[in-house]
Write a protein that holds these residues in place. Structure first.
Motif, PDB file in Angstrom:
ATOM      1  N   SER A  87     -12.338  68.579 -29.193  1.00 51.78           N
ATOM      2  CA  SER A  87     -12.528  69.782 -28.059  1.00 51.78           C
ATOM      3  C   SER A  87     -12.028  71.189 -28.805  1.00 51.78           C
ATOM      4  O   SER A  87     -10.806  71.114 -29.359  1.00 51.78           O
ATOM      5  CB  SER A  87     -11.747  69.519 -26.903  1.00 51.78           C
ATOM      6  N   GLY A  88     -12.582  72.127 -28.314  1.00 43.79           N
ATOM      7  CA  GLY A  88     -12.159  73.435 -29.162  1.00 43.79           C
ATOM      8  C   GLY A  88     -12.386  74.760 -28.490  1.00 43.79           C
ATOM      9  O   GLY A  88     -12.150  75.746 -28.565  1.00 43.79           O
ATOM     10  N   HIS A  89     -12.829  74.588 -27.132  1.00 44.07           N
ATOM     11  CA  HIS A  89     -13.519  75.602 -26.361  1.00 44.07           C
ATOM     12  C   HIS A  89     -12.162  76.490 -25.647  1.00 44.07           C
ATOM     13  O   HIS A  89     -12.156  77.730 -25.520  1.00 44.07           O
ATOM     14  CB  HIS A  89     -14.280  75.114 -25.328  1.00 44.07           C
ATOM     15  N   LEU A  90     -11.132  75.818 -25.482  1.00 45.35           N
ATOM     16  CA  LEU A  90      -9.877  76.357 -25.163  1.00 45.35           C
ATOM     17  C   LEU A  90      -9.489  77.342 -26.025  1.00 45.35           C
ATOM     18  O   LEU A  90      -9.105  78.460 -25.768  1.00 45.35           O
ATOM     19  CB  LEU A  90      -8.710  75.248 -24.777  1.00 45.35           C
ATOM     20  N   LYS A  91      -9.485  76.958 -27.389  1.00 46.59           N
ATOM     21  CA  LYS A  91      -8.915  77.803 -28.408  1.00 46.59           C
ATOM     22  C   LYS A  91      -9.757  79.053 -28.626  1.00 46.59           C
ATOM     23  O   LYS A  91      -9.564  80.309 -28.738  1.00 46.59           O
ATOM     24  CB  LYS A  91      -8.869  77.131 -29.683  1.00 46.59           C
ATOM     25  N   GLU A  92     -11.110  78.850 -28.442  1.00 42.39           N
ATOM     26  CA  GLU A  92     -12.058  79.992 -28.386  1.00 42.39           C
ATOM     27  C   GLU A  92     -11.891  81.004 -27.312  1.00 42.39           C
ATOM     28  O   GLU A  92     -12.031  81.978 -27.545  1.00 42.39           O
ATOM     29  CB  GLU A  92     -13.658  79.407 -28.370  1.00 42.39           C
ATOM     30  N   GLU A  93     -11.734  80.432 -26.192  1.00 36.15           N
ATOM     31  CA  GLU A  93     -11.371  81.406 -25.068  1.00 36.15           C
ATOM     32  C   GLU A  93     -10.160  82.062 -25.193  1.00 36.15           C
ATOM     33  O   GLU A  93     -10.306  83.414 -25.025  1.00 36.15           O
ATOM     34  CB  GLU A  93     -10.912  80.450 -23.745  1.00 36.15           C
ATOM     35  N   VAL A  94      -9.212  81.516 -25.686  1.00 37.33           N
ATOM     36  CA  VAL A  94      -8.049  82.344 -26.061  1.00 37.33           C
ATOM     37  C   VAL A  94      -8.190  83.347 -27.175  1.00 37.33           C
ATOM     38  O   VAL A  94      -7.837  84.493 -26.987  1.00 37.33           O
ATOM     39  CB  VAL A  94      -6.693  81.343 -26.443  1.00 37.33           C
ATOM     40  N   LEU A  95      -8.928  83.217 -28.085  1.00 34.30           N
ATOM     41  CA  LEU A  95      -8.943  83.851 -29.160  1.00 34.30           C
ATOM     42  C   LEU A  95     -10.112  85.029 -28.757  1.00 34.30           C
ATOM     43  O   LEU A  95      -9.764  86.482 -29.088  1.00 34.30           O
ATOM     44  CB  LEU A  95      -9.586  83.180 -30.346  1.00 34.30           C
ATOM     45  N   ARG A  96     -10.970  84.973 -27.931  1.00 37.13           N
ATOM     46  CA  ARG A  96     -12.219  85.869 -27.676  1.00 37.13           C
ATOM     47  C   ARG A  96     -11.321  86.805 -26.565  1.00 37.13           C
ATOM     48  O   ARG A  96     -11.343  88.157 -26.653  1.00 37.13           O
ATOM     49  CB  ARG A  96     -13.004  85.239 -26.699  1.00 37.13           C
ATOM     50  N   ALA A  97     -10.367  86.112 -25.836  1.00 41.13           N
ATOM     51  CA  ALA A  97      -9.689  87.062 -24.883  1.00 41.13           C
ATOM     52  C   ALA A  97      -8.679  88.122 -25.614  1.00 41.13           C
ATOM     53  O   ALA A  97      -8.644  89.391 -25.366  1.00 41.13           O
ATOM     54  CB  ALA A  97      -8.629  86.375 -23.997  1.00 41.13           C
ATOM     55  N   ARG A  98      -7.887  87.504 -26.699  1.00 38.18           N
ATOM     56  CA  ARG A  98      -6.944  88.447 -27.601  1.00 38.18           C
ATOM     57  C   ARG A  98      -7.805  89.427 -28.336  1.00 38.18           C
ATOM     58  O   ARG A  98      -7.154  90.380 -28.536  1.00 38.18           O
ATOM     59  CB  ARG A  98      -6.253  87.250 -28.467  1.00 38.18           C
TER      60      ARG A  98
END
Length: 820
Positions: free
Chosen positions: A189-200
């Motif tokens: 699973s990788g979507h959590l990290k993608e959400e955080v990086l997109r927000a940052r």
């Protein structure tokens, strides 16, 4: 003086003798745990005798008269060869690593406790169907029979690692196997990290076009503009600070860009040179020693089934039976959402819901730590999922004061029947049966590619969250948890998952590319795992009218990078042969030599060539120069080159060439300027690392497959025995994918690749082939620890046959488990 010399000689001799005795004793104790494949042993818990034939690659063929006994035999052979690996994975899922590794793993244990994977696995046991419950119980009995044998016969504790770490082995339970399925879901699973990086990133880039450049959507259909994250959140977001998150020891969380990937494709009989269908599959996982996969064959009541298993899980996860073959690829379904929960300022034990303030569901958990005091953590969860600390995933950087972050994820289910789906799939006799069996899958979501005698299909399996069309961020950014429009409304029906059966062109496949172009909320995902490999795959599939097993193997092993073929003409268009002659030894001369080599290169990432290293170092340095000026320390989070970003910049899509201008300089830099500077950066790095002779460079020296032991891989001296390093071809964007680490000091180390390859030909099923990346054994003294590795590196395969006589003719031993 002579007396002193004699005593020194005696002391040195004694030390040498003691050293030799110590080495011999260590070897004796370690070798005691090497399994004996040729024996007869009485075991309880079986209904009839079991015969386990080990072929010359160490692959067990478990011959049993009942399904229950077959799963018993699979548990036994898994424990024979991979007991340390199994128990380590179980401890990881349970959050109990610190009991043997001390404070090094407290962070990993804390996260796993907060996710609650193991208790959810225990709850899920009762929701399995009868056949799966029987398989789980029989498998656990087989594992425990081997553990009992180790204890009764003093077989070196089962593996050398058990001598080095005091890790008592508790009996295997059915819940343990379900927990390992959930652990695999976490690794993929990788979507959590993608959400955080997109927000940052959005907090730094005010221009939404620039955000679309750096984190591009896959081509094919537009996406509505997202809200600005700063405006979406309550006031008080802290200014950006460099990430404090590091990859914790033995963490199952893959770094960004290194979650699941894979290739799979199938051809109908009309596109096959023979009278049957074809299927190729190579799941991509992080490389380890021993590898994730364990090859095995089971004789079930429905017939023989053979393929790749994962030690600890009673199922052939990828492979074939006599009538059906199946492969898996990561679907990249968006099955995770991050929710920002508001705390009650007057009562920190409450959080806001659509109905008002509610109490957290709270539970305490004690983490026992070797040689240290235990740590008690308080686990909290909301309607949306478990609360995660700000120190994980850089959540503190996107969470306003007075708020916490909670994770919604499909795998956080106490009714997870994914293993029932896997067991039913092994017994399916047709594509239709397999599609029906796969309804039970929950997580991880995968693309299931199937063939039977006359049908090919691909189906996305796994639970897909039901989001509302009014969702504020469409699941792409952390969202406000108390807004009803952001909350999940259960799961979509299985029929909503994409499905392709017998397509008109006779070919179906997936390289983690965008599979459907549907509007939100039926979109499946906005973030996909590939935009480049699929281009090469499409060309290879359509370049032939009919395919064979060998053409599918050729495609699996293809090392041509479409990304390189696209980017080099763009970034070098004003540099090829345009400079004046320069004297030997100058940067300009070195640049000319590099450009001359690249000008004649066809994009093949061959391990023996210098051009792949020149190209990879150049585009890595180029992306760094393009984004560092705008992102500052956040640029450290973009470890891998994004070809779509560089292509947008050099084609000036929506003004993307702005990235080439360095904000902090007075002059206006062009993209040609930046490309030239980046090439110089790359050549300096190559000079410092590999030397100045460009023609003698080898991509394989930098792109070594790193099959490292997760625990002993960093131990001096021992690392040379337990780690497996191999020069490899391929790269980040080739069908023979060898994903690079992206991190200094070895940014091009191959750390994520096809740990299993299989090609199945239903014109002659027994001509099917497969291979794993290391060997069958997890014992580094065994010849089967790495014997398949060289075959894998060279792109060779071994027969995947259900012919028992063939296995018996080349066997290295036959184990008979008999009733007492």
């Amino acid at each position: 003086m002579a007396v002193v010399f004699r005593w020194l000689l005696r002391l040195v001799s004694a030390a040498l003798v003691l050293g030799v005795i110590g080495v011999l004793l260590t070897y004796y104790l370690a070798s005691r745990s090497l399994p004996d494949y040729d024996k007869t042993r009485a075991v309880s818990g079986i209904t009839a005798d079991i015969e386990i034939i080990r072929d010359n690659a160490g692959i067990p063929h478990v011959m049993a008269l009942s399904d229950r006994d077959a799963f018993f035999g699979l548990g036994y052979v898994h424990a024979q060869d991979r007991l340390w690996q199994m128990t380590l994975m179980r401890r990881t899922a349970q959050g109990r690593l610190s009991e043997i590794f001390g404070r090094r793993t407290v962070e990993t244990d804390t996260l796993l406790r907060r996710l609650d994977l193991y208790p959810l696995a225990v709850q899920s046991v009762q929701h399995q169907d009868a056949a799966t419950l029987d398989a789980l119980e029989a498998y656990a009995a087989g594992v425990n029979a081997r553990i009992e044998e180790i204890n009764s016969d003093s077989l070196g504790r089962g593996a050398p690692e058990f001598f080095m770490f005091n890790a008592p082995i508790s009996p295997w339970q059915p819940a343990d196997s379900i927990a390992l399925v959930k652990l695999m879901a976490l690794q993929l699973s990788g979507h959590l990290k993608e959400e955080v990086l997109r927000a940052r990133t959005s907090l730094l880039l005010a221009d939404e076009d620039r955000l679309a450049d750096l984190l591009p959507d896959m081509p094919g259909g537009g996406v509505a503009a997202l809200p600005d994250y700063a405006n979406l959140m309550p006031d008080g977001l802290a200014p950006y600070s460099p990430s404090q998150t590091r990859h914790a020891f033995l963490s199952p969380i893959a770094p960004r860009g290194l979650a699941g990937a894979s290739n799979a494709w199938a051809a109908a009989a009309t596109r096959s040179a023979g009278p049957g269908t074809l299927l190729a599959n190579d799941p991509h996982l992080g490389l380890t020693a021993p590898g994730t996969w364990f090859l095995a064959r089971l004789q079930l009541q429905s017939g023989g089934v053979i393929g790749g298993t994962i030690p600890g899980i009673p199922a052939i996860m990828v492979g074939r039976n006599e009538r059906l073959a199946w492969g898996l690829t990561s679907s990249y379904m968006d099955d995770q959402d991050l929710f920002i929960e508001e705390l009650n300022p007057e009562n920190q034990e409450q959080y806001r819901t659509p109905e008002g303030w509610a109490e957290f569901v709270t539970r305490r958990s004690i983490i026992n730590i070797k040689d240290d005091a235990p740590v008690t953590i308080t686990m909290r969860s909301t309607q949306n999922g478990p609360v995660l600390p700000g120190s994980q995933f850089d959540l503190a950087s996107v969470t306003p004061p007075g708020h916490v972050a909670a994770l919604g994820w499909t795998a956080l289910s106490g009714r997870d029947t994914s293993l029932s789906g896997a067991v039913a799939l092994m017994n399916a006799g047709s594509v239709e049966d397999a599609l029906e069996a796969s309804r039970a899958y929950v997580a991880p979501s995968q693309n299931l590619t199937l063939i039977d005698a006359d049908t090919i299909a691909m189906k996305t399996i796994g639970a897909m969250p039901r989001r509302t069309a009014e969702h504020q961020s469409q699941g792409r950014l952390p969202s406000l948890g108390w807004k009803r429009e952001n909350q999940w409304q259960g799961m979509l029906p299985y029929s909503a998952n994409p499905e392709f059966v017998n397509p008109q062109g006779g070919i179906v496949g997936n390289t983690n590319n965008k599979s459907v172009n549907r509007p939100f909320p039926l979109h499946v995902s906005f973030d996909w795992g590939d935009s480049q490999r699929v281009l090469r795959w499409r060309g290879l599939m359509q370049g032939r009218q009919v395919h064979t097993r060998d053409s599918f193997i050729e495609a699996q092993l293809d090392t041509v990078s479409e990304a390189a073929r696209t980017l080099l003409p763009l970034i070098g268009r004003d540099l090829w042969f345009t400079e004046e002659a320069a004297p030997e030894g100058t940067p300009a001369r070195q640049r000319q030599r590099a450009l001359a080599l690249l000008a004649n290169w066809n994009g093949e990432m061959n391990e023996h060539l210098p051009e792949p290293l020149l190209y990879a170092a150049w585009v890595r340095a180029l992306q760094e120069r393009l984004i560092r000026d705008d992102l500052g320390p956040l640029a450290d989070e973009f470890h891998h080159v994004e070809p779509l970003f560089i292509e947008r910049v050099f084609r000036d899509v929506n003004g993307a060439s702005k990235w080439c201008d360095i904000i902090r300089s007075a002059r206006v830099e062009t993209c040609t300027d930046v490309a030239r500077l980046a090439l110089d950066d790359a050549l300096i790095w190559i000079d410092e690392t590999y030397g100045t002779e460009l023609e003698s460079l080898r991509w394989g020296d930098a792109h070594q497959a790193a099959h490292d032991h997760p625990v002993l891989g960093e131990v001096p001296v021992l690392r040379y025995f337990v780690n497996i390093r191999q020069s490899t071809s391929g790269g980040d964007h080739t069908l023979q994918r060898g994903r690079t680490s992206g991190r200094d000091p070895e940014p091009f180390l191959n750390v994520h690749a096809a740990a299993y390859r299989g090609v199945y030909d239903f014109a002659d099923p027994d001509s099917s082939v497969f291979i794993a990346s290391t060997g069958q054994s997890g014992h580094f003294l065994s010849r089967h620890y790495d014997d398949l590795g060289q075959l894998w590196r060279r792109g060779e395969y071994i027969p995947m046959s259900l012919d028992t006589d063939l296995a018996r003719a080349a066997s290295v031993g036959v184990t008979r488990l008999v009733k007492p």
